[in-house]
Design an enzyme around this catalytic site. Sequence first.
Site, PDB file in Angstrom:
ATOM      1  N   SER A 156       0.806  -1.222   0.000  1.00 40.64           N
ATOM      2  CA  SER A 156       0.000   0.000   0.000  1.00 40.64           C
ATOM      3  C   SER A 156       0.838   1.271   0.000  1.00 40.64           C
ATOM      4  O   SER A 156       0.381   2.313  -0.481  1.00 40.64           O
ATOM      5  CB  SER A 156      -0.953   0.003   1.196  1.00 40.64           C
ATOM      6  N   HIS A 206       1.930   4.603   4.859  1.00 41.21           N
ATOM      7  CA  HIS A 206       1.112   5.304   3.872  1.00 41.21           C
ATOM      8  C   HIS A 206       1.614   6.730   3.646  1.00 41.21           C
ATOM      9  O   HIS A 206       1.666   7.205   2.511  1.00 41.21           O
ATOM     10  CB  HIS A 206      -0.345   5.329   4.334  1.00 41.21           C
TER      11      HIS A 206
END
Length: 328
Positions: A156, A206
């Site tokens: 991610s 992230h």
Amino acid sequence: MERGGGGWRVSRGMLPLLALHAFNEYHRLPWKPPVTAALLATNTLIYLRPAFLDSLVPSIHEVWFNPHLILKYKDLKRFFLSPFYHASESHLFYNMMSLLWKGIQLETSMGSNEFAAMVVALLGMSQGITLLLAKSLVLFFDYERAYYSEYAVGFSGVLFAMKVVLNSRSEDYTNVHGLLVPARYAAWAELIIIQMFVPGVSFLGHLGGILAGILYLKLKGGYSGSDPLTTIIRGATGVLSWPLRFARYLFRRPRIYGRGTVGGSDTRRTAPIIWRCPACTFDNSGWLSICEMCGTSQSGNDLSSDQLSRHSNIPLEELRHRRIERFG
């Protein structure tokens, strides 16, 4: 990127749905992006760990991204391999669905070589920035427990960076989990929403991906021409594909070459196909210079005006009779 403490959750039934969706997406595309397909296959195979890979692929416990262990033992295996591991089937499913959508768009617009170079750069930068952020929190804020010692895996971080690149020039609005925001800020909105409502995700992972995407765009904008990494990947691709090109050359069907011309005229032909006799009006072949009917030359220069007048006054019935005698 998902955090964990050494164990991982298991869910069933989502990988067939992922495979079906990927098949449908690729089936409708005229050109099949190979790098995106390779990334999907790599992540999925590492998660499934088939028998032929089980002894070759490290276990997830050996590759958890942990800033403390990476810096203490200089463990590059954790640094580079952790993005390709996922903590659960649902973790893999949502990341690969996102990769499928972003990868197809970016690879189609950029080309496979540049896209592959971008993925390598984003992976390295997102991991490096995450490591730098975790260490900075320890040095400047003595904030160690939450980030410096956490364990995380997943693709991610790279996906957040790809989202930044994909939306960098977009002026449209996009829907982020029900919230309408400008596409250029979609990654920031998703970062906050996921952190608020999805437990167990890595905020630094992230955030590192978003900052990596911004840094990539800055570096790309300040560099003219093809970047060195793209050049290296293009060269490696050329070397690896050489045996295939050579095999195609050996087994290709032979071409049949002729002596004719295509799409042009033969300038060596100077004579017309048919010429008409000036005396008897008989149509002769262009390769003859004397009339087959009356013997007059093609130019008619050997006839006097009296002869030409005499030939031109031959009755039509006489001409027909001569042609019948000559050609039967």
